[in-house]
Design a protein around this motif. Structure first.
Motif, short mmCIF file in Angstrom:
data_model
loop_
_atom_site.label_atom_id
_atom_site.label_comp_id
_atom_site.label_asym_id
_atom_site.label_seq_id
_atom_site.Cartn_x
_atom_site.Cartn_y
_atom_site.Cartn_z
N SER A 112 0.81 -1.22 0.00
CA SER A 112 0.00 0.00 0.00
C SER A 112 0.84 1.27 0.00
N VAL A 113 2.17 1.13 0.12
CA VAL A 113 3.06 2.28 0.28
C VAL A 113 3.51 2.77 -1.10
N ARG A 114 3.28 4.05 -1.36
CA ARG A 114 3.73 4.67 -2.62
C ARG A 114 5.10 5.30 -2.46
N LEU A 115 5.40 5.81 -1.26
CA LEU A 115 6.66 6.51 -0.99
C LEU A 115 7.06 6.27 0.44
N ALA A 116 8.33 5.95 0.65
CA ALA A 116 8.90 5.84 1.99
C ALA A 116 10.02 6.87 2.13
N ILE A 117 10.04 7.58 3.25
CA ILE A 117 11.07 8.59 3.50
C ILE A 117 11.79 8.25 4.79
N GLU A 118 13.11 8.30 4.75
CA GLU A 118 13.93 8.11 5.94
C GLU A 118 14.78 9.36 6.14
N VAL A 119 14.75 9.91 7.35
CA VAL A 119 15.63 11.00 7.73
C VAL A 119 16.80 10.39 8.49
N HIS A 143 8.82 4.43 -4.64
CA HIS A 143 9.63 5.63 -4.44
C HIS A 143 10.24 5.63 -3.04
N TYR A 144 11.50 6.07 -2.97
CA TYR A 144 12.22 6.16 -1.70
C TYR A 144 13.01 7.46 -1.68
N TRP A 145 12.84 8.25 -0.60
CA TRP A 145 13.61 9.48 -0.41
C TRP A 145 14.44 9.34 0.85
N ARG A 146 15.69 9.73 0.76
CA ARG A 146 16.59 9.74 1.92
C ARG A 146 17.00 11.17 2.20
N VAL A 147 16.77 11.63 3.42
CA VAL A 147 17.04 13.01 3.80
C VAL A 147 18.24 13.04 4.74
N GLU A 148 19.25 13.84 4.39
CA GLU A 148 20.46 13.90 5.22
C GLU A 148 20.77 15.34 5.61
N ASN A 149 21.46 15.47 6.71
CA ASN A 149 21.90 16.76 7.23
C ASN A 149 23.35 16.97 6.81
N HIS A 150 23.58 17.88 5.89
CA HIS A 150 24.92 18.21 5.43
C HIS A 150 25.28 19.60 5.93
N ASP A 151 26.04 19.63 7.01
CA ASP A 151 26.48 20.92 7.59
C ASP A 151 25.30 21.83 7.90
N GLY A 152 24.25 21.25 8.46
CA GLY A 152 23.09 22.04 8.85
C GLY A 152 22.08 22.30 7.75
N ARG A 153 22.31 21.76 6.56
CA ARG A 153 21.38 21.96 5.45
C ARG A 153 20.84 20.61 5.00
N ALA A 154 19.55 20.59 4.68
CA ALA A 154 18.92 19.35 4.25
C ALA A 154 19.26 19.04 2.80
N VAL A 155 19.63 17.79 2.55
CA VAL A 155 19.85 17.30 1.19
C VAL A 155 18.98 16.06 1.02
N VAL A 156 18.21 16.01 -0.07
CA VAL A 156 17.30 14.90 -0.31
C VAL A 156 17.78 14.09 -1.51
N TYR A 157 17.94 12.79 -1.30
CA TYR A 157 18.33 11.85 -2.34
C TYR A 157 17.07 11.10 -2.75
N VAL A 158 16.73 11.18 -4.03
CA VAL A 158 15.47 10.63 -4.53
C VAL A 158 15.74 9.40 -5.38
N PHE A 159 14.98 8.34 -5.11
CA PHE A 159 15.15 7.08 -5.83
C PHE A 159 13.80 6.58 -6.33
N GLU A 160 13.85 5.93 -7.50
CA GLU A 160 12.65 5.32 -8.07
C GLU A 160 12.96 3.87 -8.41
N ARG A 161 12.01 3.01 -8.15
CA ARG A 161 12.22 1.58 -8.41
C ARG A 161 12.12 1.31 -9.89
#
Length: 204
Positions: A112-119, A143-161
């Motif tokens: 049932s999941v269309r998108l999963a996000i991990e911080v 869809h999978y998004w990975r959110v990371e903290n790079h020196d205090g700024r958010a960077v989002v890595y986006v992936f598609e199956r």
């Protein structure tokens, strides 16, 4: 006469059964710490959240709720059933709305999941970069998004199956602004995740 305090009993989840814990065990084991996940039959406990993690989860939950079409629903920190020995808890998920039927639900099926996000947190880095994406892709989460903290700024890595391989492929890395068209149209100002801290640091 001096009384003797009884020794504290070891929690039942401290000793896994032969073969490991199962997805159903997460609903029956007493006194589990909040947000316990099941990965390959092992219980995974989370460390205290950083401020960045909390803000990022809030940001994506509220933003996606405002942008998602009515047939989809956005849920934060909720477990999903992948298989008997894997029941992870993504930070944010977008699911088919018709799967939400009971307020006492404790999990959703992975299909049932269309998108999963991990911080990403320091202690979850290898799980969020390596372990979980493999399992999410095998469960056919598109869809999978990975959110990371790079020196205090958010960077989002986006992936598609990729259907032919069943694996995720990178479709973008976003720093200050994120624009994607799937699973629905999204245009986000990522600087807003840490904007409050920046404003507080600026002199009047």
């Amino acid at each position: 006469m001096m009384s003797i305090e009884p020794e504290a009993s070891e929690p039942r989840w401290a000793v896994p059964p032969e073969g490991g814990w199962t997805a159903d065990d997460l609903d029956t084991l007493p006194n589990l710490p909040p947000h316990t996940e099941l990965i390959d039959g092992s219980l995974v406990f989370v460390s205290p959240q950083t401020l960045f993690h909390s803000r990022a989860v809030d940001f994506f939950t509220w933003q996606l709720q405002s942008l998602a079409p009515p047939e989809l629903e956005v849920v934060r920190e909720f477990t999903i059933d992948i298989d008997r020995y894997n029941r992870p808890e993504p930070d944010v998920i977008v699911i088919d709305g018709d799967i939400v039927q009971d307020p006492d639900q404790t999990r959703f099926p992975a299909e049932s999941v269309r998108l999963a996000i991990e911080v990403v947190s320091p202690e979850s880095r290898s799980r969020d970069r390596e372990t979980k994406p493999v399992k999410y892709a095998r469960a056919a989460i598109p869809h999978y998004w990975r959110v990371e903290n790079h020196d205090g700024r958010a960077v989002v890595y986006v992936f598609e199956r990729e259907p032919a391989t069943g694996a995720y492929t990178s479709t973008g890395i976003f720093h200050d602004r994120m624009k994607v068209s799937v699973p629905f149209t999204v245009d986000l100002d990522l600087t807003a995740i840490t904007a409050r801290r920046s404003r507080a640091a600026d002199p009047e």
